[in-house]
Design an enzyme around this catalytic site. Structure first.
Site: not given
Ligand SMILES: NC(=O)c1ccc[n+]([C@@H]2O[C@H](COP(=O)([O-])OP(=O)(O)OC[C@H]3O[C@@H](n4cnc5c(N)ncnc54)[C@H](O)[C@@H]3O)[C@@H](O)[C@H]2O)c1
Length: 270
Positions: A141, A154
């Protein structure tokens, strides 16, 4: 690059960025394992990939549980014979004042985002080392380099993922295995929908982020997936231990453009 025999596991692929990464690899012709703790979501994504690209296997996995990570890697190898790329994408986040944060809150974020990345990685590395090839890509991130108040677990987890990436990159380089991180900024997923819903108006939210992101917009999940694809491909054969920012320049600016413009008008910056 020929992706036909490439086997990829994407954790947290039941939605958002992970689903976008799984989609791109399936489109390229790779074998994709969709690993998510949410069985219904994981199976829906895998069924959609099967329907559109003729590939996609759902393996319900909680990445914070060691036995489930071991079973995930074993299932991929049993099914496809080997493993080329592990994408540690599963992650959770919430914002809460530190003084209100419970031990359980801390554990939840650290267990999924940090420990889960470690557990899946070590089981994947165990099957990659004998083949002397493979790669791990950790979805970190912008919080690896700059952070916000009320995001202590986080920020700690993602900062930890960054340095764990470096340590494993050094350790497994002699085995021909590359370990890298991709650090997205704001991406068009549920969190962006939530931000817009919570704002005064969608336009206000978009203007705010336009001002705060030099490229002036939120990215698509495909834009993150393209960076992951690059790191999984031979095109990046000399890159290991990197943390590639895909953030529209968000983390390189001192102050946002609107504040800079008003400060410049008042003669407070040169
Ligand atoms: N969306 C953003 O703007 C953003 C920005 C920076 C980093 N990220 C990172 O990208 C990654 C995905 O984020 P996103 O926004 O797509 O999230 P999201 O919430 O849409 O998807 C995350 C998925 O992870 C699954 N999950 C949660 N706990 C879990 C576990 N214990 N085991 C297996 N699966 C699990 C959830 O069921 C979900 O389907 C994360 O690591 C997040 O920190 C996202």
């Amino acid at each position: 690059m020929n992706w036909q025999n490439h086997v990829v596991i994407v954790t947290g692929a039941g939605s958002g960025i992970g689903a976008g990464i799984a989609d791109l690899f399936a489109e390229l012709g790779a074998q994709v394992v969709v690993a998510d703790v949410n069985q219904a979501r994981g199976e829906a994504v895998a069924a959609d990939l099967q329907h559109r690209h003729g590939r996609g296997l759902a393996v319900t996995t909680d990445v914070s549980k060691d036995a489930q990570c071991a079973a995930l890697i074993a299932r991929a190898v049993e099914t496809y014979g080997h493993l080329d790329t592990l994408v540690n994408n599963a992650g959770v986040n919430f914002v809460k004042p530190t003084l209100e944060m419970s031990e359980a809150d801390w554990d939840r974020v650290i267990d999924v985002d940090l420990k889960g990345t470690f557990l899946c990685s070590r089981h994947a590395l165990a099957v990659m080392v004998p083949r002397k090839t493979g790669g791990i890509i950790n979805i970190a991130s912008v919080h690896t380099v700059a952070t916000l108040p009320e995001a202590a677990p986080y920020a700690a987890a993602k900062g930890g993922v960054h340095m764990m990436t470096c340590s494993m990159a050094i350790e497994f380089a002699p085995h021909g295995i590359r370990v890298n991180a991709v650090s997205p900024g704001l991406t068009d997923t549920q969190i962006w929908q939530d931000i817009q819903a919570a704002a005064e108006s969608r336009e206000a939210a978009q203007q705010h982020w336009h001002d705060n992101i030099p490229l002036g917009r939120v990215q698509s999940t495909r834009e993150v997936a393209n960076v992951v694809k690059f790191l999984a491909s031979d095109e990046s054969s000399y890159i290991t231990g990197a943390n590639l920012m895909t953030d529209g320049g968000m983390t390189i600016q001192l102050i946002n453009r609107a504040r800079y413009a008003s400060a410049a008008l008042e003669g407070r910056v040169s």
